[in-house]
Design a protein around this motif. Structure first.
Motif, PDB file in Angstrom:
ATOM      1  N   GLU B  17       0.836  -1.226  -0.090  1.00  0.00           N
ATOM      2  CA  GLU B  17       0.053   0.005   0.022  1.00  0.00           C
ATOM      3  C   GLU B  17       0.875   1.336  -0.108  1.00  0.00           C
ATOM      4  OE1 GLU B  17      -2.058  -1.678   3.751  1.00  0.00           O
ATOM      5  OE2 GLU B  17      -3.813  -0.519   2.642  1.00  0.00           O
ATOM      6  N   MET B  60      -1.641   4.137  -1.644  1.00  0.00           N
ATOM      7  CA  MET B  60      -2.954   3.272  -1.693  1.00  0.00           C
ATOM      8  C   MET B  60      -3.745   3.652  -0.532  1.00  0.00           C
ATOM      9  SD  MET B  60      -3.007   1.489  -4.676  1.00  0.00           S
ATOM     10  CE  MET B  60      -1.891   0.775  -5.880  1.00  0.00           C
ATOM     11  N   GLY B  61      -3.555   4.984  -0.009  1.00  0.00           N
ATOM     12  CA  GLY B  61      -4.301   5.189   1.236  1.00  0.00           C
ATOM     13  C   GLY B  61      -4.575   6.550   1.178  1.00  0.00           C
ATOM     14  N   CYS B  62      -4.204   7.391   2.279  1.00  0.00           N
ATOM     15  CA  CYS B  62      -4.570   8.759   2.349  1.00  0.00           C
ATOM     16  C   CYS B  62      -3.660   9.608   1.375  1.00  0.00           C
ATOM     17  CB  CYS B  62      -4.145   9.059   3.792  1.00  0.00           C
ATOM     18  SG  CYS B  62      -2.714   9.080   4.056  1.00  0.00           S
TER      19      CYS B  62
END
Lengths: 185, 105
Positions: B17, B60-62
């Motif tokens: 991620e 892949m997040g914030c």
């Protein structure tokens, strides 16, 4: 105006979890200082401010915490332009960004008792009930592509991805359903 | 498996991620600097077998950049911290020194 067409045309795959194309939804990206956004969120989609990693409301009208300076707002597809204007008006004079991303996204509904199990096959996120309670908006990746999802209950979840990869995500989810449950949760 | 807790969203993210961003705490040498300094800024990086301070992005997040201290051989993580810092916070240094008392930033 032309009718909205979703990326996989209403496809449904039935198995131990049903994967359903959820159709077109209104989505708005709102960036700015979270402390200043509450009024705009209320005006645009009528929902409260989500706390860290949470979602308030749902697809019909809601707001999800996307990052420390970003929210994703939900409304009906036809209302997106109106909601965008309301948010813009409410934030006038502040430093912010608001954009209609409805057509950039695809939404899938998952139904069935093995949702945690199914997502765990495709995603590195911790899907245990302690780590992912209902209403937790988790951004991660499914297979090779970025996606976000949240569980409304143990039997229903919503998955959001980019429209350009919608067929991939649909195939991925249905193939994972085909494999049958693992039963780890 | 390498896991970092993103200091911006609090998620314990696994390596897939994240995107690696190389050495942390680089000092930029721009126009007017010596050629040697500029070469160092552009090309010369630490490559330790041991404790390393690195930049990572929760892609892949914030989507935020953060800094992390880890051991490059054992993958032990000593902590993650905000990217808006010029040096590792005292708490991170303490964690590293608990295991490697000789370590210098």
């Amino acid at each position: 105006m032309s009718d909205p067409r979703s990326a996989v045309g209403g496809a449904v795959y039935e198995g131990y979890v049903t994967v359903k194309d959820s159709g077109a939804h209104g989505m708005i990206t709102l960036r700015g200082d979270h402390a200043e956004l509450a009024e705009a969120v209320k005006a645009a989609v009528g929902s409260g401010m989500p706390t860290q990693r949470r979602i308030e409301g749902g697809l019909g009208g809601g707001a999800a915490w996307a990052s420390p300076d970003e929210l994703l707002l939900f409304c009906d597809y036809a209302d997106a332009a109106g909601a965008l204007e309301k948010a813009r008006k409410s934030l006038e004079g502040n430093h912010f960004l608001v954009a209609d991303v409805s057509d950039a996204r695809a939404v899938f509904a998952l139904e069935g008792s093995g949702i945690r199990d199914l997502l765990a096959k495709l995603c590195p996120a911790d899907l245990s009930p302690e780590a992912l309670p209902h209403g937790e908006f988790r951004r991660s990746h499914l297979g090779q592509v970025a996606a976000a999802f949240w569980l409304e209950s143990e039997e229903t979840a919503t998955v959001i991805c980019f429209r350009s990869v919608a067929p991939y995500v649909y195939d991925l989810l249905s193939e994972a359903v085909k494999g049958g449950p693992i039963g780890i949760f | 498996m390498l896991k970092f807790t993103c200091p911006y969203c609090g998620i314990e993210a696994s390596e897939t991620e994240l995107a690696a961003g190389g050495e942390a705490h680089l000092k930029r040498y721009g126009p007017g600097s010596s050629e040697q300094d500029f070469e160092g800024y552009l090309f010369l990086r630490k490559n330790p077998k041991g404790v390393h301070l690195e930049r990572w992005r929760h892609v892949m997040g914030c989507g935020k950049w953060f800094l992390a201290a880890r051991h490059t051989a054992t993958l032990e993580v000593f902590g993650t911290y905000s990217a808006q810092t010029h040096e590792p916070p005292a708490e991170i240094i303490e964690n590293i020194r608990a295991k490697f008392p000789e370590w210098q930033a």
